[in-house]
Design a protein around this motif. Structure first.
Motif, PDB file in Angstrom:
ATOM      1  N   UNK A 129      32.919  20.760  42.337  1.00 12.14           N
ATOM      2  CA  UNK A 129      31.986  20.909  43.457  1.00 12.14           C
ATOM      3  C   UNK A 129      31.607  22.361  43.738  1.00 12.14           C
ATOM      4  N   UNK A 130      32.405  23.337  43.267  1.00 13.71           N
ATOM      5  CA  UNK A 130      32.054  24.728  43.565  1.00 13.71           C
ATOM      6  C   UNK A 130      32.884  25.683  42.732  1.00 13.71           C
ATOM      7  N   UNK A 131      32.513  26.970  42.803  1.00 10.99           N
ATOM      8  CA  UNK A 131      33.264  28.033  42.154  1.00 10.99           C
ATOM      9  C   UNK A 131      33.794  29.000  43.198  1.00 10.99           C
ATOM     10  N   UNK A 132      34.907  29.658  42.884  1.00 12.79           N
ATOM     11  CA  UNK A 132      35.535  30.521  43.875  1.00 12.79           C
ATOM     12  C   UNK A 132      36.436  31.550  43.198  1.00 12.79           C
ATOM     13  N   UNK A 133      37.044  32.398  44.011  1.00 11.58           N
ATOM     14  CA  UNK A 133      37.997  33.365  43.488  1.00 11.58           C
ATOM     15  C   UNK A 133      38.212  34.513  44.464  1.00 11.58           C
ATOM     16  N   UNK A 134      39.074  35.437  44.062  1.00 11.48           N
ATOM     17  CA  UNK A 134      39.317  36.644  44.849  1.00 11.48           C
ATOM     18  C   UNK A 134      38.286  37.695  44.460  1.00 11.48           C
ATOM     19  N   UNK A 135      37.724  38.367  45.442  1.00 11.65           N
ATOM     20  CA  UNK A 135      36.625  39.305  45.205  1.00 11.65           C
ATOM     21  C   UNK A 135      37.095  40.435  44.282  1.00 11.65           C
ATOM     22  N   UNK A 136      36.304  40.690  43.246  1.00 14.37           N
ATOM     23  CA  UNK A 136      36.637  41.727  42.263  1.00 14.37           C
ATOM     24  C   UNK A 136      36.618  43.103  42.935  1.00 14.37           C
ATOM     25  N   UNK A 137      37.567  43.978  42.596  1.00 17.11           N
ATOM     26  CA  UNK A 137      37.588  45.325  43.183  1.00 17.11           C
ATOM     27  C   UNK A 137      36.268  46.080  43.034  1.00 17.11           C
ATOM     28  N   UNK A 138      35.569  45.889  41.894  1.00 14.94           N
ATOM     29  CA  UNK A 138      34.291  46.590  41.699  1.00 14.94           C
ATOM     30  C   UNK A 138      33.239  46.110  42.703  1.00 14.94           C
ATOM     31  N   UNK A 139      33.298  44.827  43.060  1.00 16.00           N
ATOM     32  CA  UNK A 139      32.354  44.289  44.025  1.00 16.00           C
ATOM     33  C   UNK A 139      32.659  44.858  45.416  1.00 16.00           C
ATOM     34  N   UNK A 140      33.944  44.976  45.742  1.00 13.29           N
ATOM     35  CA  UNK A 140      34.313  45.582  47.026  1.00 13.29           C
ATOM     36  C   UNK A 140      33.805  47.021  47.111  1.00 13.29           C
ATOM     37  N   UNK A 141      33.966  47.774  46.023  1.00 14.16           N
ATOM     38  CA  UNK A 141      33.494  49.170  46.028  1.00 14.16           C
ATOM     39  C   UNK A 141      31.981  49.225  46.185  1.00 14.16           C
ATOM     40  N   UNK A 142      31.254  48.312  45.524  1.00 15.85           N
ATOM     41  CA  UNK A 142      29.796  48.290  45.659  1.00 15.85           C
ATOM     42  C   UNK A 142      29.378  48.002  47.103  1.00 15.85           C
ATOM     43  N   UNK A 143      30.219  47.265  47.823  1.00 14.84           N
ATOM     44  CA  UNK A 143      29.936  46.973  49.219  1.00 14.84           C
ATOM     45  C   UNK A 143      30.450  48.033  50.173  1.00 14.84           C
ATOM     46  N   UNK A 144      31.009  49.117  49.617  1.00 20.09           N
ATOM     47  CA  UNK A 144      31.503  50.209  50.458  1.00 20.09           C
ATOM     48  C   UNK A 144      32.861  49.958  51.062  1.00 20.09           C
ATOM     49  N   UNK A 145      33.670  49.090  50.439  1.00 19.65           N
ATOM     50  CA  UNK A 145      34.999  48.752  50.952  1.00 19.65           C
ATOM     51  C   UNK A 145      36.055  49.172  49.936  1.00 19.65           C
TER      52      UNK A 145
END
Length: 357
Positions: free
Chosen positions: A284-300
């Motif tokens: 029904x869906x896909x999921x996971x823990x947010x990748x560190x590179x994605x957090x950095x792109x978001x300024x976190x």
């Protein structure tokens, strides 16, 4: 005088319509009518004769005029009565029902999803449907060689010669909204991002435009266990069943690590899908823990914060809940299929901008 009076009273009483009545008026009290001519003769009479004849002629004229008015009113009443008999209407009957449409199933499911996640503390985040290449791909750790960045999978916006702006696309998912939300709000954050997305695909389960909702939760101490609880609570509320069992299968998404496909226990009996029971599993869906590179792109800072993300198709959830077998039916020009699934589609436009059946 009496004969003249009786002549016109009888004629007036027998007049069959307003045209005949008008003809009698002219004959009696018109400029050249009999009574009018007799009144002109008063000037030739002696004072004593005028004193006798004048009141009699005036009284006769008034009586004829009154008889004309009374007959005219009677004819009008008779005409109205005849019309009412011919156009009979029982005002005590209930009014004719007017067909009313309902919310489109995709819109309804979007509202349901939003309400369920709102109860768990998720706010709604929105973003543009035309996205830069960076927000749609680079910020989500999708490398240039990834198939999603090819024109056979993504709608790229045309560029005129000499336009050196970064490439823009019709967003292929609502994940760019997660980046924008992180940049705008920082951490901690808990949002869902419902909206339209676009991909070069078209078959029974894919359309070039469809709807997704993605979720993002970031905090200092958050794990896959929190993700599993959120998804279980959502499925219980959305499918309206208490017994929900989810299965996580290892997978790969560029923007999460680790990543998991999520299946729900179900059964197919007589062609009917039942959620929460049986021996079958359905993705029904896909999921996971947010990748560190994605957090950095978001300024976190990923050394200080972590979080989970998930994404699911709103159209497919609607298909599962209402038993609609073909995704393309949501965008079919013939809306009569909606009635079969419990949604009242109307067939023709009205002055109010809606549809009427």
């Amino acid at each position: 005088m009496d004969d003249l009076r009786q002549k016109y009273l009888d004629a007036i009483a027998g007049a069959g319509d307003e045209a005949a009545l008008e003809e009698l008026r002219l004959q009696a009290v018109g400029k050249k009518g009999e009574i009018s001519l007799k009144m002109r003769e008063l000037g030739k009479m002696t004072p004593d004769e005028r004193q006798i004849m004048g009141p009699k002629l005036n009284a006769l004229k008034d009586e004829i005029n009154a008889a004309l008015a009374a007959r005219k009113a009677a004819l009008a009443d008779a005409a109205l009565e005849e019309r009412l008999r011919g156009e009979w209407l029982d005002v005590t009957l209930p009014g004719r029902p007017r067909p009313r449409g309902t919310v489109h199933p995709v819109s309804q499911v979007t509202e349901e999803i939003t309400a369920i996640f709102a109860d768990m503390g998720f706010a709604v985040a929105e973003g543009p449907q035309i996205e830069s290449d960076w927000f749609n791909f680079d910020a989500l750790n999708i490398p240039p060689e990834h198939p999603a960045r090819q024109e056979h999978d993504t709608f790229f916006m045309a560029r005129t010669e000499g336009d050196d702006r970064p490439p823009h696309v019709l967003r292929t998912h609502t994940s760019p909204v997660q980046i924008r939300a992180m940049q705008a709000q920082g951490a901690p954050i808990r949002v869902i991002a419902p909206g339209r997305v676009y991909r070069c695909d078209y078959d029974q389960t894919h359309t070039p435009m469809f709807h997704q909702v993605e979720g993002l939760a970031i905090d200092r101490d958050i794990s896959m266990a929190n993700l599993k609880w959120v998804l279980e609570e959502f499925c219980r509320a959305f499918f309206e069943v208490e017994g929900v069992e989810l299965r996580f299968r290892a997978s790969h998404f560029p923007f999460t690590e680790p990543s998991a496909e999520v299946d729900i226990r179900c059964s197919w009996e007589g062609g009917a899908l039942k959620i929460g029971e049986g021996d079958d599993w359905m993705e029904i869906l896909g999921s996971g823990m947010v990748h560190p590179k994605v957090l950095r792109a978001g300024g976190i800072d990923p050394d200080e914060w972590q979080g989970f993300a998930f994404g699911m198709g709103i159209d497919r959830l609607a298909m599962l809940k209402y038993g609609i077998p073909d995704l393309r039916a949501f965008f079919d020009s013939d809306l009569r299929w909606l009635r079969h699934y419990g949604f009242s589609a109307l067939d023709r436009p009205t002055l109010h901008g809606g549809l009427s059946g």
